[in-house]
Design an enzyme around this catalytic site. Sequence first.
Site, PDB file in Angstrom:
ATOM      1  N   GLY A 168       0.785  -1.238   0.000  1.00 23.55           N
ATOM      2  CA  GLY A 168       0.000   0.000   0.000  1.00 23.55           C
ATOM      3  C   GLY A 168       0.817   1.290   0.000  1.00 23.55           C
ATOM      4  O   GLY A 168       1.827   1.415  -0.689  1.00 23.55           O
ATOM      5  N   ILE A 169       0.356   2.262   0.786  1.00 26.33           N
ATOM      6  CA  ILE A 169       0.980   3.592   0.804  1.00 26.33           C
ATOM      7  C   ILE A 169       2.418   3.501   1.316  1.00 26.33           C
ATOM      8  O   ILE A 169       3.309   4.198   0.827  1.00 26.33           O
ATOM      9  CB  ILE A 169       0.142   4.555   1.684  1.00 26.33           C
ATOM     10  CG1 ILE A 169      -1.240   4.775   1.057  1.00 26.33           C
ATOM     11  CG2 ILE A 169       0.858   5.889   1.879  1.00 26.33           C
ATOM     12  CD1 ILE A 169      -2.243   5.484   1.977  1.00 26.33           C
TER      13      ILE A 169
ATOM     14  N   ASP B 158       6.930  -4.177  15.008  1.00 25.66           N
ATOM     15  CA  ASP B 158       5.529  -4.036  15.405  1.00 25.66           C
ATOM     16  C   ASP B 158       5.434  -2.678  16.072  1.00 25.66           C
ATOM     17  O   ASP B 158       5.988  -2.472  17.156  1.00 25.66           O
ATOM     18  CB  ASP B 158       5.131  -5.152  16.377  1.00 25.66           C
ATOM     19  CG  ASP B 158       3.721  -4.982  16.906  1.00 25.66           C
ATOM     20  OD1 ASP B 158       3.114  -3.919  16.685  1.00 25.66           O
ATOM     21  OD2 ASP B 158       3.231  -5.920  17.561  1.00 25.66           O
TER      22      ASP B 158
ATOM     23  N   ASN C  68       3.493   5.353   9.221  1.00 21.71           N
ATOM     24  CA  ASN C  68       2.465   5.027   8.223  1.00 21.71           C
ATOM     25  C   ASN C  68       1.566   3.855   8.608  1.00 21.71           C
ATOM     26  O   ASN C  68       0.417   3.800   8.172  1.00 21.71           O
ATOM     27  CB  ASN C  68       3.179   4.715   6.889  1.00 21.71           C
ATOM     28  CG  ASN C  68       2.258   4.066   5.884  1.00 21.71           C
ATOM     29  OD1 ASN C  68       1.419   4.733   5.275  1.00 21.71           O
ATOM     30  ND2 ASN C  68       2.384   2.748   5.718  1.00 21.71           N
TER      31      ASN C  68
ATOM     32  N   TYR D  33     -11.633   4.705  13.905  1.00 20.71           N
ATOM     33  CA  TYR D  33     -10.664   5.223  12.924  1.00 20.71           C
ATOM     34  C   TYR D  33     -10.655   6.750  12.961  1.00 20.71           C
ATOM     35  O   TYR D  33      -9.597   7.378  12.982  1.00 20.71           O
ATOM     36  CB  TYR D  33     -11.031   4.695  11.536  1.00 20.71           C
ATOM     37  CG  TYR D  33      -9.984   4.914  10.477  1.00 20.71           C
ATOM     38  CD1 TYR D  33      -8.846   4.107  10.415  1.00 20.71           C
ATOM     39  CD2 TYR D  33     -10.120   5.918   9.518  1.00 20.71           C
ATOM     40  CE1 TYR D  33      -7.881   4.307   9.432  1.00 20.71           C
ATOM     41  CE2 TYR D  33      -9.167   6.127   8.537  1.00 20.71           C
ATOM     42  CZ  TYR D  33      -8.055   5.310   8.494  1.00 20.71           C
ATOM     43  OH  TYR D  33      -7.092   5.506   7.531  1.00 20.71           O
TER      44      TYR D  33
ATOM     45  N   LYS E 160      -7.311   8.928  13.976  1.00 20.81           N
ATOM     46  CA  LYS E 160      -6.667   9.812  12.995  1.00 20.81           C
ATOM     47  C   LYS E 160      -6.761  11.274  13.414  1.00 20.81           C
ATOM     48  O   LYS E 160      -5.879  12.081  13.098  1.00 20.81           O
ATOM     49  CB  LYS E 160      -7.282   9.583  11.608  1.00 20.81           C
ATOM     50  CG  LYS E 160      -6.986   8.192  11.030  1.00 20.81           C
ATOM     51  CD  LYS E 160      -5.490   7.960  10.884  1.00 20.81           C
ATOM     52  CE  LYS E 160      -5.160   6.649  10.212  1.00 20.81           C
ATOM     53  NZ  LYS E 160      -3.701   6.440  10.059  1.00 20.81           N
TER      54      LYS E 160
ATOM     55  N   THR F 120      -5.930   0.337  -1.677  1.00 27.31           N
ATOM     56  CA  THR F 120      -4.889  -0.469  -1.030  1.00 27.31           C
ATOM     57  C   THR F 120      -5.554  -1.646  -0.314  1.00 27.31           C
ATOM     58  O   THR F 120      -6.784  -1.670  -0.145  1.00 27.31           O
ATOM     59  CB  THR F 120      -4.114   0.332   0.042  1.00 27.31           C
ATOM     60  OG1 THR F 120      -5.013   0.587   1.129  1.00 27.31           O
ATOM     61  CG2 THR F 120      -3.555   1.621  -0.483  1.00 27.31           C
TER      62      THR F 120
ATOM     63  N   LEU G  35      -5.801  -2.047   2.748  1.00 25.10           N
ATOM     64  CA  LEU G  35      -6.546  -1.563   3.923  1.00 25.10           C
ATOM     65  C   LEU G  35      -8.032  -1.419   3.586  1.00 25.10           C
ATOM     66  O   LEU G  35      -8.895  -1.865   4.344  1.00 25.10           O
ATOM     67  CB  LEU G  35      -5.976  -0.216   4.391  1.00 25.10           C
ATOM     68  CG  LEU G  35      -6.686   0.423   5.589  1.00 25.10           C
ATOM     69  CD1 LEU G  35      -5.663   0.841   6.646  1.00 25.10           C
ATOM     70  CD2 LEU G  35      -7.487   1.646   5.174  1.00 25.10           C
TER      71      LEU G  35
HETATM   72  N1  LIG Z   1      -6.048   3.302   2.075  1.00 24.32           N
HETATM   73  C1  LIG Z   1      -6.699   4.401   2.391  1.00 24.32           C
HETATM   74  O1  LIG Z   1      -7.783   4.693   1.851  1.00 24.32           O
HETATM   75  C2  LIG Z   1      -6.139   5.361   3.396  1.00 24.32           C
HETATM   76  C3  LIG Z   1      -6.685   6.641   3.461  1.00 24.32           C
HETATM   77  C4  LIG Z   1      -6.195   7.539   4.395  1.00 24.32           C
HETATM   78  C5  LIG Z   1      -5.186   7.170   5.253  1.00 24.32           C
HETATM   79  N2  LIG Z   1      -4.674   5.911   5.166  1.00 24.32           N
HETATM   80  C6  LIG Z   1      -3.627   5.573   6.112  1.00 24.32           C
HETATM   81  O2  LIG Z   1      -2.435   5.292   5.399  1.00 24.32           O
HETATM   82  C7  LIG Z   1      -1.655   4.344   6.120  1.00 24.32           C
HETATM   83  C8  LIG Z   1      -1.336   3.171   5.225  1.00 24.32           C
HETATM   84  O3  LIG Z   1      -2.560   2.647   4.751  1.00 24.32           O
HETATM   85  P1  LIG Z   1      -2.646   1.555   3.601  1.00 24.32           P
HETATM   86  O4  LIG Z   1      -3.958   1.779   2.970  1.00 24.32           O
HETATM   87  O5  LIG Z   1      -1.405   1.530   2.792  1.00 24.32           O
HETATM   88  O6  LIG Z   1      -2.744   0.236   4.521  1.00 24.32           O
HETATM   89  P2  LIG Z   1      -2.446  -1.312   4.159  1.00 24.32           P
HETATM   90  O7  LIG Z   1      -3.388  -2.110   4.971  1.00 24.32           O
HETATM   91  O8  LIG Z   1      -2.466  -1.473   2.696  1.00 24.32           O
HETATM   92  O9  LIG Z   1      -0.970  -1.499   4.720  1.00 24.32           O
HETATM   93  C9  LIG Z   1      -0.714  -1.315   6.075  1.00 24.32           C
HETATM   94  C10 LIG Z   1       0.566  -2.013   6.457  1.00 24.32           C
HETATM   95  O10 LIG Z   1       0.722  -1.825   7.864  1.00 24.32           O
HETATM   96  C11 LIG Z   1       1.186  -3.042   8.409  1.00 24.32           C
HETATM   97  N3  LIG Z   1       0.852  -3.113   9.829  1.00 24.32           N
HETATM   98  C12 LIG Z   1      -0.353  -3.363  10.407  1.00 24.32           C
HETATM   99  N4  LIG Z   1      -0.231  -3.424  11.739  1.00 24.32           N
HETATM  100  C13 LIG Z   1       1.074  -3.188  12.022  1.00 24.32           C
HETATM  101  C14 LIG Z   1       1.829  -3.121  13.215  1.00 24.32           C
HETATM  102  N5  LIG Z   1       1.261  -3.313  14.415  1.00 24.32           N
HETATM  103  N6  LIG Z   1       3.145  -2.854  13.128  1.00 24.32           N
HETATM  104  C15 LIG Z   1       3.732  -2.658  11.934  1.00 24.32           C
HETATM  105  N7  LIG Z   1       3.078  -2.739  10.769  1.00 24.32           N
HETATM  106  C16 LIG Z   1       1.767  -2.993  10.812  1.00 24.32           C
HETATM  107  C17 LIG Z   1       0.525  -4.129   7.598  1.00 24.32           C
HETATM  108  O11 LIG Z   1       1.226  -5.353   7.704  1.00 24.32           O
HETATM  109  C18 LIG Z   1       0.578  -3.512   6.194  1.00 24.32           C
HETATM  110  O12 LIG Z   1       1.759  -3.865   5.529  1.00 24.32           O
HETATM  111  C19 LIG Z   1      -2.510   3.952   7.341  1.00 24.32           C
HETATM  112  O13 LIG Z   1      -2.116   4.719   8.450  1.00 24.32           O
HETATM  113  C20 LIG Z   1      -3.914   4.335   6.920  1.00 24.32           C
HETATM  114  O14 LIG Z   1      -4.756   4.575   8.013  1.00 24.32           O
HETATM  115  C21 LIG Z   1      -5.116   5.008   4.262  1.00 24.32           C
END
Ligand SMILES: NC(=O)c1ccc[n+]([C@@H]2O[C@H](COP(=O)([O-])OP(=O)(O)OC[C@H]3O[C@@H](n4cnc5c(N)ncnc54)[C@H](O)[C@@H]3O)[C@@H](O)[C@H]2O)c1
Length: 256
Positions: free
Chosen positions: A16-17, A62, A89, A153, A157, A190, A192
Amino acid sequence: MSLETKVALVTGAGVGIGEATCRGLAAAGALVVVSDIDQVAGNRVADDLNKGGYQAVFMRLDVCDEAQWREVVADIVARFGSLHILINNAGIANICGVEDETLAGWRKTNTINSDAVFLGTREAIRVMKESGGSIVNVSSIEGIVGDPMLPAYNASKGAVRAFTKSVALYCADKGYPIRVNSMHPGYVATPLVSGALSRLSDSDAEAFTQRVLASIPMGRMAEATEIAKGIVFLASDDASYMTGSELIMDGGYTAR
Ligand SMILES: NC(=O)c1ccc[n+]([C@@H]2O[C@H](COP(=O)([O-])OP(=O)(O)OC[C@H]3O[C@@H](n4cnc5c(N)ncnc54)[C@H](O)[C@@H]3O)[C@@H](O)[C@H]2O)c1
């Protein structure tokens, strides 16, 4: 944007991001520490970057574990001399109304999304305060506006958004050469989002998706690479006059 000689740590970087951000930081010249709780995903990203001629290592982290934060940051300083960039992130999301949320679910979301940002930020400041650095906390549009199906959430945030401003002011007051900013993506395609939707019934997932898409003036979710560009900018010296700020990239979602 050149990040040559910079050492960057990205959490939740296996997909993801976070993954896209690692690729963006590496392309700008940084040595990237790819960290994730998922070793397979994190190693894949680091290996791929190294095969592409970039500098990357994987370290398991973690983000909820205080001792692991200390170990990883100490390891980075011992191996690479310093830490210049931290991207907090890692995050999770659960879609449900407030009446259906459990205390355990609430705590899990807030521990990973909010408590962990405090742990990482505190640890980074300890090593950045002499040599300087940039911290980017990934919040969300859901830290600015509410959604009826994202109570935990939203709370987590919003906490990241306000915490970022507090820490930015603290570093400025102390004269630490550290900038701290928050990134607020809209909906991004992503795991998520797909994972949260997969835990709903098909009809609820469809209703949620349609409601979200109808709320995005640009009519589509973002690609992770689009958000990564904003994060890399905040991390870089091109954002040298930004601290305590929030960068919104949401296809117009919060403009209404
Ligand atoms: N996808 C969206 O629409 C979106 C929108 C706004 C904000 N965000 C934020 O962006 C960030 C990344 O989101 P994403 O969509 O790429 O998520 P994702 O689920 O695609 O990836 C998240 C990653 O975090 C890891 N992770 C989870 N728990 C963990 C822990 N305890 N320790 C270490 N790693 C851990 C997972 O293994 C995964 O690789 C997050 O903070 C999310 O809240 C996402």
